[in-house]
Design a protein around this motif. Structure first.
Motif, PDB file in Angstrom:
ATOM      1  N   VAL A 155       0.833  -1.202   0.000  1.00  0.00           N
ATOM      2  CA  VAL A 155       0.000   0.000   0.000  1.00  0.00           C
ATOM      3  C   VAL A 155       0.869   1.254   0.000  1.00  0.00           C
ATOM      4  CG1 VAL A 155      -1.677   1.345   1.322  1.00  0.00           C
ATOM      5  CG2 VAL A 155      -1.955  -1.129   1.109  1.00  0.00           C
ATOM      6  N   ALA A 156       1.872   1.279   0.881  1.00  0.00           N
ATOM      7  CA  ALA A 156       2.751   2.443   0.979  1.00  0.00           C
ATOM      8  C   ALA A 156       3.545   2.656  -0.306  1.00  0.00           C
ATOM      9  CB  ALA A 156       3.706   2.269   2.163  1.00  0.00           C
ATOM     10  N   ALA A 157       3.897   1.561  -0.967  1.00  0.00           N
ATOM     11  CA  ALA A 157       4.671   1.662  -2.214  1.00  0.00           C
ATOM     12  C   ALA A 157       3.848   2.295  -3.331  1.00  0.00           C
ATOM     13  CB  ALA A 157       5.145   0.270  -2.644  1.00  0.00           C
ATOM     14  N   TYR A 158       2.625   1.825  -3.510  1.00  0.00           N
ATOM     15  CA  TYR A 158       1.767   2.407  -4.543  1.00  0.00           C
ATOM     16  C   TYR A 158       1.449   3.867  -4.221  1.00  0.00           C
ATOM     17  CZ  TYR A 158       0.783  -1.910  -7.130  1.00  0.00           C
ATOM     18  OH  TYR A 158       0.900  -3.025  -7.916  1.00  0.00           O
ATOM     19  N   ASN A 159       1.191   4.154  -2.948  1.00  0.00           N
ATOM     20  CA  ASN A 159       0.896   5.535  -2.565  1.00  0.00           C
ATOM     21  C   ASN A 159       2.076   6.461  -2.832  1.00  0.00           C
ATOM     22  OD1 ASN A 159      -1.665   4.867  -1.705  1.00  0.00           O
ATOM     23  ND2 ASN A 159      -1.156   4.782   0.464  1.00  0.00           N
ATOM     24  N   GLY A 160       3.279   5.962  -2.614  1.00  0.00           N
ATOM     25  CA  GLY A 160       4.462   6.791  -2.806  1.00  0.00           C
ATOM     26  C   GLY A 160       4.866   6.963  -4.250  1.00  0.00           C
ATOM     27  N   ALA A 161       4.652   5.920  -5.058  1.00  0.00           N
ATOM     28  CA  ALA A 161       5.114   5.955  -6.449  1.00  0.00           C
ATOM     29  C   ALA A 161       4.078   6.524  -7.410  1.00  0.00           C
ATOM     30  CB  ALA A 161       5.520   4.551  -6.905  1.00  0.00           C
ATOM     31  N   GLY A 162       2.814   6.551  -7.001  1.00  0.00           N
ATOM     32  CA  GLY A 162       1.766   7.010  -7.905  1.00  0.00           C
ATOM     33  C   GLY A 162       2.004   8.408  -8.436  1.00  0.00           C
ATOM     34  N   GLN A 163       2.603   9.263  -7.620  1.00  0.00           N
ATOM     35  CA  GLN A 163       2.833  10.654  -8.029  1.00  0.00           C
ATOM     36  C   GLN A 163       3.797  10.769  -9.209  1.00  0.00           C
ATOM     37  OE1 GLN A 163       5.329  12.884  -5.142  1.00  0.00           O
ATOM     38  NE2 GLN A 163       5.575  10.908  -4.082  1.00  0.00           N
ATOM     39  N   MET A 210       5.482   5.586   0.961  1.00  0.00           N
ATOM     40  CA  MET A 210       6.926   5.401   1.072  1.00  0.00           C
ATOM     41  C   MET A 210       7.567   5.529  -0.300  1.00  0.00           C
ATOM     42  SD  MET A 210       7.134   2.138   3.718  1.00  0.00           S
ATOM     43  CE  MET A 210       8.933   2.020   3.599  1.00  0.00           C
ATOM     44  N   MET A 211       8.771   6.036  -0.324  1.00  0.00           N
ATOM     45  CA  MET A 211       9.511   6.162  -1.560  1.00  0.00           C
ATOM     46  C   MET A 211      10.122   4.813  -1.960  1.00  0.00           C
ATOM     47  SD  MET A 211       9.048   9.231  -2.562  1.00  0.00           S
ATOM     48  CE  MET A 211       7.372   8.950  -1.913  1.00  0.00           C
ATOM     49  N   PRO A 212      10.334   4.600  -3.260  1.00  0.00           N
ATOM     50  CA  PRO A 212      10.842   3.307  -3.731  1.00  0.00           C
ATOM     51  C   PRO A 212      12.086   2.806  -3.021  1.00  0.00           C
ATOM     52  CG  PRO A 212      10.077   4.594  -5.593  1.00  0.00           C
ATOM     53  CD  PRO A 212       9.985   5.489  -4.387  1.00  0.00           C
ATOM     54  N   ALA A 213      13.053   3.674  -2.782  1.00  0.00           N
ATOM     55  CA  ALA A 213      14.294   3.232  -2.135  1.00  0.00           C
ATOM     56  C   ALA A 213      14.017   2.659  -0.750  1.00  0.00           C
ATOM     57  CB  ALA A 213      15.278   4.395  -2.048  1.00  0.00           C
ATOM     58  N   ASP A 214      13.121   3.284  -0.007  1.00  0.00           N
ATOM     59  CA  ASP A 214      12.790   2.815   1.336  1.00  0.00           C
ATOM     60  C   ASP A 214      12.017   1.502   1.295  1.00  0.00           C
ATOM     61  OD1 ASP A 214      13.981   5.074   2.517  1.00  0.00           O
ATOM     62  OD2 ASP A 214      12.154   6.249   2.228  1.00  0.00           O
ATOM     63  N   VAL A 215      11.107   1.385   0.329  1.00  0.00           N
ATOM     64  CA  VAL A 215      10.323   0.153   0.193  1.00  0.00           C
ATOM     65  C   VAL A 215      11.231  -1.017  -0.165  1.00  0.00           C
ATOM     66  CG1 VAL A 215       8.575  -1.018  -1.202  1.00  0.00           C
ATOM     67  CG2 VAL A 215       8.171   1.316  -0.408  1.00  0.00           C
ATOM     68  N   LEU A 216      12.113  -0.811  -1.129  1.00  0.00           N
ATOM     69  CA  LEU A 216      13.006  -1.893  -1.552  1.00  0.00           C
ATOM     70  C   LEU A 216      13.964  -2.293  -0.438  1.00  0.00           C
ATOM     71  CD1 LEU A 216      13.757  -0.753  -5.207  1.00  0.00           C
ATOM     72  CD2 LEU A 216      12.300  -2.658  -4.473  1.00  0.00           C
ATOM     73  N   GLN A 217      14.377  -1.328   0.362  1.00  0.00           N
ATOM     74  CA  GLN A 217      15.232  -1.639   1.517  1.00  0.00           C
ATOM     75  C   GLN A 217      14.476  -2.507   2.519  1.00  0.00           C
ATOM     76  OE1 GLN A 217      18.461  -1.101   2.016  1.00  0.00           O
ATOM     77  NE2 GLN A 217      18.353  -2.109   4.021  1.00  0.00           N
ATOM     78  N   ALA A 218      13.222  -2.175   2.761  1.00  0.00           N
ATOM     79  CA  ALA A 218      12.412  -2.945   3.707  1.00  0.00           C
ATOM     80  C   ALA A 218      12.132  -4.355   3.191  1.00  0.00           C
ATOM     81  CB  ALA A 218      11.094  -2.220   3.972  1.00  0.00           C
ATOM     82  N   ALA A 219      12.012  -4.494   1.871  1.00  0.00           N
ATOM     83  CA  ALA A 219      11.714  -5.801   1.270  1.00  0.00           C
ATOM     84  C   ALA A 219      12.966  -6.633   1.030  1.00  0.00           C
ATOM     85  CB  ALA A 219      10.974  -5.606  -0.052  1.00  0.00           C
ATOM     86  N   SER A 220      14.142  -6.027   1.106  1.00  0.00           N
ATOM     87  CA  SER A 220      15.388  -6.690   0.726  1.00  0.00           C
ATOM     88  C   SER A 220      15.696  -7.982   1.488  1.00  0.00           C
ATOM     89  CB  SER A 220      16.564  -5.716   0.842  1.00  0.00           C
ATOM     90  OG  SER A 220      16.756  -5.292   2.178  1.00  0.00           O
ATOM     91  N   PRO A 221      15.295  -8.125   2.775  1.00  0.00           N
ATOM     92  CA  PRO A 221      15.580  -9.398   3.445  1.00  0.00           C
ATOM     93  C   PRO A 221      14.899 -10.602   2.796  1.00  0.00           C
ATOM     94  CG  PRO A 221      15.094  -7.693   5.057  1.00  0.00           C
ATOM     95  CD  PRO A 221      14.737  -7.132   3.719  1.00  0.00           C
ATOM     96  N   PHE A 222      13.863 -10.334   2.000  1.00  0.00           N
ATOM     97  CA  PHE A 222      13.105 -11.423   1.383  1.00  0.00           C
ATOM     98  C   PHE A 222      13.411 -11.598  -0.110  1.00  0.00           C
ATOM     99  CE2 PHE A 222      10.625  -9.496   4.832  1.00  0.00           C
ATOM    100  CZ  PHE A 222      10.435 -10.593   5.655  1.00  0.00           C
ATOM    101  N   ILE A 223      14.258 -10.733  -0.659  1.00  0.00           N
ATOM    102  CA  ILE A 223      14.557 -10.793  -2.093  1.00  0.00           C
ATOM    103  C   ILE A 223      16.052 -11.010  -2.279  1.00  0.00           C
ATOM    104  CG2 ILE A 223      14.446  -9.581  -4.303  1.00  0.00           C
ATOM    105  CD1 ILE A 223      12.127  -7.959  -3.217  1.00  0.00           C
ATOM    106  N   VAL A 224      16.419 -12.118  -2.907  1.00  0.00           N
ATOM    107  CA  VAL A 224      17.823 -12.440  -3.150  1.00  0.00           C
ATOM    108  C   VAL A 224      18.365 -11.630  -4.315  1.00  0.00           C
ATOM    109  CG1 VAL A 224      19.439 -14.276  -3.758  1.00  0.00           C
ATOM    110  CG2 VAL A 224      17.510 -14.764  -2.222  1.00  0.00           C
ATOM    111  N   THR A 225      17.569 -11.493  -5.353  1.00  0.00           N
ATOM    112  CA  THR A 225      17.978 -10.759  -6.549  1.00  0.00           C
ATOM    113  C   THR A 225      18.284  -9.302  -6.225  1.00  0.00           C
ATOM    114  OG1 THR A 225      16.493 -12.183  -7.845  1.00  0.00           O
ATOM    115  CG2 THR A 225      17.349 -10.181  -8.914  1.00  0.00           C
ATOM    116  N   LYS A 226      19.427  -8.814  -6.668  1.00  0.00           N
ATOM    117  CA  LYS A 226      19.738  -7.402  -6.470  1.00  0.00           C
ATOM    118  C   LYS A 226      18.894  -6.559  -7.419  1.00  0.00           C
ATOM    119  CE  LYS A 226      24.607  -8.016  -5.123  1.00  0.00           C
ATOM    120  NZ  LYS A 226      26.006  -7.661  -5.480  1.00  0.00           N
ATOM    121  N   ILE A 227      18.344  -5.476  -6.888  1.00  0.00           N
ATOM    122  CA  ILE A 227      17.478  -4.604  -7.679  1.00  0.00           C
ATOM    123  C   ILE A 227      18.014  -3.189  -7.634  1.00  0.00           C
ATOM    124  CG2 ILE A 227      15.161  -3.628  -7.911  1.00  0.00           C
ATOM    125  CD1 ILE A 227      14.056  -6.147  -6.631  1.00  0.00           C
TER     126      ILE A 227
END
Length: 234
Positions: A155-163, A210-227
């Motif tokens: 939810v926070a990701a879509y809200n932050g990136a929609g703009q 939330m801004m993309p960088a913050d969202v990806l940081q929060a999700a990073s423990p669950f994603i092996v692939t570097k983004i």
């Protein structure tokens, strides 16, 4: 612990399945929207912001509207993979009603993932490798706490990136998806503690962004692939 692999699974579309009618209707709606989104994507010009430093080993999300859609696609891959694991491994820890909810969430997230992949076409990032080793799939609390994290993050990701979306058609479609994600977040909260479905809203009655960088940081423990999100609009 062995890392679970992300598998491509088909939804149970038998007429006796609880998912059949609502998921089929949703798929047909998204199928029409996919044709629109694909057309819009082909007419979206590339940004001039492709000069950011990018890790050569990282998957680059891209720039402009394409980058934002890939960003959403990455998160939908994560959520779909998570609920696929829950349905495959954990239904026994839930009541019958809760089992149906988990199956519905899996269906919704899989549709979101497949819709975005189709809309992006050849511009879509590859399948991501996920790591759910920190989750105890035999424990309801561990599963629901992780689900709340993913849904709130979505939810926070879509809200932050929609703009940053320039194409009005994409913004409309993103709004439709985030409204479903918010419903997911609400039902998960209620499964954890009844009556807390709206606890994520602030004093103005709005969900966080939330801004993309913050969202990806929060999700990073669950994603092996570097983004790499270096070329996303800022």
């Amino acid at each position: 612990m062995e890392k679970p692999t992300q598998k491509k699974e088909k939804l149970d579309t038998r007429e006796g399945s609880g998912l059949y009618a609502p998921q089929r209707r949703m798929f047909l709606r998204y199928a029409g929207a996919t044709a629109l989104a694909t057309t819009l994507l082909l007419t979206t010009s590339c940004d001039d912001d492709d000069d950011g430093m990018t890790d050569p080993e990282a998957v680059d999300l891209g720039s402009g509207d394409t980058g934002i859609l890939n960003y959403a696609y990455a998160l939908e891959q994560l959520e779909a993979a998570f609920y696929t694991e829950v349905v495959a491994r954990s239904l026994s820890v839930f009541s019958q009603t809760e089992q149906q909810i988990m199956q519905d969430l899996k269906g919704h997230e899989s549709i979101h993932r497949d819709f975005l992949k189709a809309a992006l076409g050849s511009a879509a990032i590859p399948d991501l490798e996920v790591n759910f080793s920190s989750i105890n799939f035999n424990d309801k609390s561990s599963i629901l706490t992780t689900a709340r994290t993913f849904e709130d993050l979505g939810v926070a990701a879509y809200n932050g990136a929609g703009q940053y979306l320039e194409n009005a058609g994409f913004l409309t479609l993103a709004g439709k998806i985030v409204s479903v994600e918010a419903r997911h977040a609400a039902v998960i909260r209620d499964l954890i503690t009844n009556g807390t479905f709206s606890d994520s809203a602030n004093n103005q009655g709005l969900d966080p962004a939330m801004m993309p960088a913050d969202v990806l940081q929060a999700a990073s423990p669950f994603i092996v692939t570097k983004i790499s999100a270096n070329n996303l609009p800022k």
